[in-house]
Motif scaffolding. Structure first.
Motif, PDB file in Angstrom:
ATOM      1  N   ALA A  19      35.563  38.897  29.870  1.00  0.00           N
ATOM      2  CA  ALA A  19      37.198  38.907  30.881  1.00  0.00           C
ATOM      3  C   ALA A  19      38.400  37.936  30.900  1.00  0.00           C
ATOM      4  CB  ALA A  19      35.554  38.861  32.612  1.00  0.00           C
ATOM      5  N   PRO A  20      39.486  38.128  31.581  1.00  0.00           N
ATOM      6  CA  PRO A  20      39.728  39.235  32.477  1.00  0.00           C
ATOM      7  C   PRO A  20      40.672  40.140  31.166  1.00  0.00           C
ATOM      8  CG  PRO A  20      41.660  38.003  32.327  1.00  0.00           C
ATOM      9  CD  PRO A  20      40.415  36.998  31.818  1.00  0.00           C
ATOM     10  N   LEU A  23      38.239  45.458  28.477  1.00  0.00           N
ATOM     11  CA  LEU A  23      38.756  47.080  29.922  1.00  0.00           C
ATOM     12  C   LEU A  23      38.173  48.185  28.926  1.00  0.00           C
ATOM     13  CD1 LEU A  23      42.845  46.354  29.256  1.00  0.00           C
ATOM     14  CD2 LEU A  23      40.915  45.674  31.558  1.00  0.00           C
ATOM     15  N   TYR A  39      34.884  52.204  31.720  1.00  0.00           N
ATOM     16  CA  TYR A  39      35.052  50.886  32.334  1.00  0.00           C
ATOM     17  C   TYR A  39      35.832  50.931  34.060  1.00  0.00           C
ATOM     18  CZ  TYR A  39      38.736  47.277  32.969  1.00  0.00           C
ATOM     19  OH  TYR A  39      39.410  46.316  33.746  1.00  0.00           O
ATOM     20  N   ILE A  41      37.242  49.766  37.273  1.00  0.00           N
ATOM     21  CA  ILE A  41      38.440  48.978  37.518  1.00  0.00           C
ATOM     22  C   ILE A  41      38.237  48.076  38.780  1.00  0.00           C
ATOM     23  CG2 ILE A  41      40.497  48.633  38.257  1.00  0.00           C
ATOM     24  CD1 ILE A  41      40.891  52.128  36.927  1.00  0.00           C
ATOM     25  N   SER A  45      41.131  42.940  39.043  1.00  0.00           N
ATOM     26  CA  SER A  45      41.500  42.894  37.462  1.00  0.00           C
ATOM     27  C   SER A  45      43.234  42.505  37.578  1.00  0.00           C
ATOM     28  CB  SER A  45      41.826  44.222  37.384  1.00  0.00           C
ATOM     29  OG  SER A  45      42.525  44.828  36.704  1.00  0.00           O
ATOM     30  N   LEU A  53      45.998  51.176  38.726  1.00  0.00           N
ATOM     31  CA  LEU A  53      46.006  50.251  37.132  1.00  0.00           C
ATOM     32  C   LEU A  53      47.064  50.433  36.975  1.00  0.00           C
ATOM     33  CD1 LEU A  53      43.680  48.440  35.440  1.00  0.00           C
ATOM     34  CD2 LEU A  53      42.957  50.316  34.473  1.00  0.00           C
ATOM     35  N   ALA A  57      47.387  48.474  30.960  1.00  0.00           N
ATOM     36  CA  ALA A  57      45.908  48.816  30.593  1.00  0.00           C
ATOM     37  C   ALA A  57      45.233  49.800  30.084  1.00  0.00           C
ATOM     38  CB  ALA A  57      45.448  48.535  32.110  1.00  0.00           C
ATOM     39  N   ASN A  61      43.095  49.513  27.256  1.00  0.00           N
ATOM     40  CA  ASN A  61      41.313  50.029  27.591  1.00  0.00           C
ATOM     41  C   ASN A  61      41.275  50.925  26.026  1.00  0.00           C
ATOM     42  OD1 ASN A  61      40.671  52.822  27.980  1.00  0.00           O
ATOM     43  ND2 ASN A  61      39.216  51.776  29.262  1.00  0.00           N
ATOM     44  N   CYS A 102      42.051  50.906  41.981  1.00  0.00           N
ATOM     45  CA  CYS A 102      40.765  49.335  41.470  1.00  0.00           C
ATOM     46  C   CYS A 102      39.162  50.996  41.755  1.00  0.00           C
ATOM     47  CB  CYS A 102      40.752  48.697  42.301  1.00  0.00           C
ATOM     48  SG  CYS A 102      40.992  49.317  44.154  1.00  0.00           S
TER      49      CYS A 102
END
Length: 149
Positions: A19-20, A23, A39, A41, A45, A53, A57, A61, A102
């Motif tokens: 983290a961060p 993903l 994953y 979200i 994030s 997102l 990202a 991912n 999210c």
């Protein structure tokens, strides 16, 4: 490594990311030629903008999902202390159809198309797709390069 399919594995066994920048949460299915990850979200994030997102990202991912296949060689044996660097060496094509928000969970599926292995490196081409429930939200073909350091 055998062709045995494994499931519900902690991604941290296969990737050096934390983290961060991590993903992917869980590998739900993995073999020598395919992988499926999930994953969820998080609300904090660093890749969210207005709770959405961002494209970078999604691509990261996808790359982390793909690298789990190749990463098995270096990370599956917890007794080994292996340092690996890896990166996207080429994006052949990427299409992002929708961006999740999210608290949503995405599922990413990747298939190995081609692999070239040396003693200390792997280069592979992967087809990858990301879903929000059953809806396809992104797809592409990427090349990854992983090397022992």
């Amino acid at each position: 490594m055998s062709c045995e399919i494994q499931s519900n594995l902690d991604i941290k066994r296969f990737l050096p990311h934390r983290a961060p920048m991590l993903l992917v949460d869980i590998i739900t299915d993995i073999s020598n030629n395919h992988v499926i990850t999930t994953y969820t979200i998080p609300v904090d994030s660093i890749f969210l903008k207005d709770n959405i997102l961002q494209e970078t990202a999604i691509i990261e991912n996808m790359a982390q999902t793909c690298s789990a296949i190749v990463g098995q060689k270096y990370f599956n044996d917890e007794s080994l202390d292996v340092k690996v660097i890896g990166f996207i060496s080429a994006i052949k094509k990427i299409e992002i159809l929708k961006l999740p928000i999210c608290n949503q969970t995405i599922e990413t599926k990747a298939e190995l198309i081609a692999r070239f292995e040396g003693d200390d490196y792997n280069i592979c081409t992967m087809d990858v797709s990301t879903f929000l429930q059953t809806e396809l939200i992104a797809k592409g073909t990427i090349n990854l390069f992983l090397q022992k350091v």
